[in-house]
Design a protein around this motif. Structure first.
Motif, mmCIF file in Angstrom:
data_model
loop_
_atom_site.group_PDB
_atom_site.id
_atom_site.type_symbol
_atom_site.label_atom_id
_atom_site.label_comp_id
_atom_site.label_asym_id
_atom_site.label_seq_id
_atom_site.Cartn_x
_atom_site.Cartn_y
_atom_site.Cartn_z
ATOM 1 N N VAL A 35 7.794 -13.685 45.273
ATOM 2 C CA VAL A 35 8.584 -14.117 46.423
ATOM 3 C C VAL A 35 9.938 -14.605 45.910
ATOM 4 N N ILE A 36 10.959 -14.382 46.728
ATOM 5 C CA ILE A 36 12.297 -14.889 46.445
ATOM 6 C C ILE A 36 12.790 -15.588 47.703
ATOM 7 N N THR A 37 13.287 -16.831 47.537
ATOM 8 C CA THR A 37 13.788 -17.598 48.682
ATOM 9 C C THR A 37 15.205 -18.099 48.403
ATOM 10 N N SER A 38 15.869 -18.510 49.480
ATOM 11 C CA SER A 38 17.185 -19.139 49.348
ATOM 12 C C SER A 38 17.162 -20.499 50.038
ATOM 13 N N PHE A 39 18.064 -21.366 49.573
ATOM 14 C CA PHE A 39 18.167 -22.702 50.157
ATOM 15 C C PHE A 39 19.570 -23.245 49.939
ATOM 16 N N LYS A 40 20.201 -23.656 51.021
ATOM 17 C CA LYS A 40 21.526 -24.276 50.933
ATOM 18 C C LYS A 40 21.359 -25.786 50.867
ATOM 19 N N ILE A 41 21.985 -26.387 49.870
ATOM 20 C CA ILE A 41 21.921 -27.833 49.674
ATOM 21 C C ILE A 41 22.914 -28.503 50.627
ATOM 22 N N GLU A 42 22.402 -29.273 51.575
ATOM 23 C CA GLU A 42 23.234 -29.982 52.544
ATOM 24 C C GLU A 42 23.447 -31.425 52.079
ATOM 25 N N LYS A 43 24.563 -32.016 52.457
ATOM 26 C CA LYS A 43 24.903 -33.370 51.992
ATOM 27 C C LYS A 43 23.935 -34.436 52.485
ATOM 28 N N ASP A 44 23.250 -34.202 53.620
ATOM 29 C CA ASP A 44 22.324 -35.197 54.149
ATOM 30 C C ASP A 44 20.880 -34.990 53.684
ATOM 31 N N ASN A 45 20.651 -34.075 52.742
ATOM 32 C CA ASN A 45 19.307 -33.826 52.216
ATOM 33 C C ASN A 45 18.800 -35.089 51.511
ATOM 34 N N ILE A 46 17.513 -35.410 51.716
ATOM 35 C CA ILE A 46 16.959 -36.644 51.143
ATOM 36 C C ILE A 46 16.904 -36.614 49.618
ATOM 37 N N PHE A 47 17.010 -35.438 49.020
ATOM 38 C CA PHE A 47 16.991 -35.328 47.565
ATOM 39 C C PHE A 47 18.389 -35.202 46.960
ATOM 40 N N VAL A 48 19.417 -35.474 47.743
ATOM 41 C CA VAL A 48 20.785 -35.461 47.218
ATOM 42 C C VAL A 48 21.169 -36.888 46.832
ATOM 43 N N PHE A 49 21.648 -37.023 45.597
ATOM 44 C CA PHE A 49 22.116 -38.305 45.091
ATOM 45 C C PHE A 49 23.382 -38.032 44.282
ATOM 46 N N ASN A 50 24.448 -38.763 44.581
ATOM 47 C CA ASN A 50 25.736 -38.546 43.905
ATOM 48 C C ASN A 50 26.173 -37.083 43.953
ATOM 49 N N ASN A 51 25.990 -36.468 45.119
ATOM 50 C CA ASN A 51 26.425 -35.095 45.374
ATOM 51 C C ASN A 51 25.616 -34.028 44.624
ATOM 52 N N GLU A 52 24.478 -34.413 44.000
ATOM 53 C CA GLU A 52 23.610 -33.468 43.299
ATOM 54 C C GLU A 52 22.231 -33.434 43.943
ATOM 55 N N PHE A 53 21.604 -32.269 43.912
ATOM 56 C CA PHE A 53 20.224 -32.077 44.357
ATOM 57 C C PHE A 53 19.338 -32.434 43.167
ATOM 58 N N VAL A 54 18.586 -33.535 43.262
ATOM 59 C CA VAL A 54 17.868 -34.089 42.113
ATOM 60 C C VAL A 54 16.613 -33.280 41.772
ATOM 61 N N GLU A 55 16.008 -33.634 40.647
ATOM 62 C CA GLU A 55 14.870 -32.914 40.095
ATOM 63 C C GLU A 55 13.714 -32.788 41.086
ATOM 64 N N ALA A 56 13.387 -33.855 41.794
ATOM 65 C CA ALA A 56 12.277 -33.817 42.758
ATOM 66 C C ALA A 56 12.531 -32.777 43.851
ATOM 67 N N GLY A 57 13.773 -32.611 44.256
ATOM 68 C CA GLY A 57 14.120 -31.599 45.245
ATOM 69 C C GLY A 57 13.920 -30.202 44.707
ATOM 70 N N LEU A 58 14.296 -29.974 43.457
ATOM 71 C CA LEU A 58 14.081 -28.658 42.844
ATOM 72 C C LEU A 58 12.591 -28.326 42.764
ATOM 73 N N ILE A 59 11.780 -29.314 42.406
ATOM 74 C CA ILE A 59 10.331 -29.088 42.311
ATOM 75 C C ILE A 59 9.744 -28.804 43.688
ATOM 76 N N GLU A 60 10.151 -29.548 44.706
ATOM 77 C CA GLU A 60 9.657 -29.305 46.073
ATOM 78 C C GLU A 60 10.092 -27.934 46.564
#
Length: 146
Positions: A35-60
């Protein structure tokens, strides 16, 4: 990989996850073994900290991507009410190389290594353009949600 509207499958229709825990947007390709998926990182995502998508978000994001392999039988009929959820039961190996930023679109790829009933072992990677962000081998258990 070019994102063309006619090739996108809206994953929102098939995963029970909802905001703020939905970490994939579209299925770009789906077979019995990958499977191949896409995901756009939005500024209000709960896994965004200091403008980066953190490790827990990548794992999820990887876990939700991987759920599609075992759950795809439910994708074939959009009128079916059954949905699936995947649970990570084991992370055998994980390497994180970089973190994406807000407004980046990441592409996650997962390949089935082995499967026994609703349990599978999957190799997965996430990319930003050609840059490898994360690589992991995980075990997942899939459960129907009615």
């Amino acid at each position: 990989m070019e994102l063309k509207d006619e090739n996108l499958i809206n994953i929102h229709n098939f995963l029970p996850h909802r905001e703020p825990m939905l970490m994939t947007d579209y299925i770009l390709e789906l077979t019995q073994e990958k499977v191949i998926t896409s995901f756009k990182i939005e500024k209000d995502n709960i896994f965004v900290f200091n403008n980066e998508f953190v490790e827990a978000g990548l794992i999820e994001n990887l876990a939700q991507t991987c759920s599609s392999i075992l759950g795809q039988s439910f994708f074939q009929n959009p009128d079916v009410e059954t949905k699936v959820i995947g649970f990570i039961t084991n992370i055998k190996k994980i390497e994180i190389f970089a973190l994406p930023k807000v407004d980046d679109i990441i592409i996650s790829k997962a390949s089935l290594i082995s499967q026994f009933d609703k349990i599978c072992n999957i190799f997965c990677e996430t990319f930003l353009n050609d840059e490898l962000l994360i690589r992991a081998e995980i075990n997942l258990f899939i459960q129907e949600v009615k």
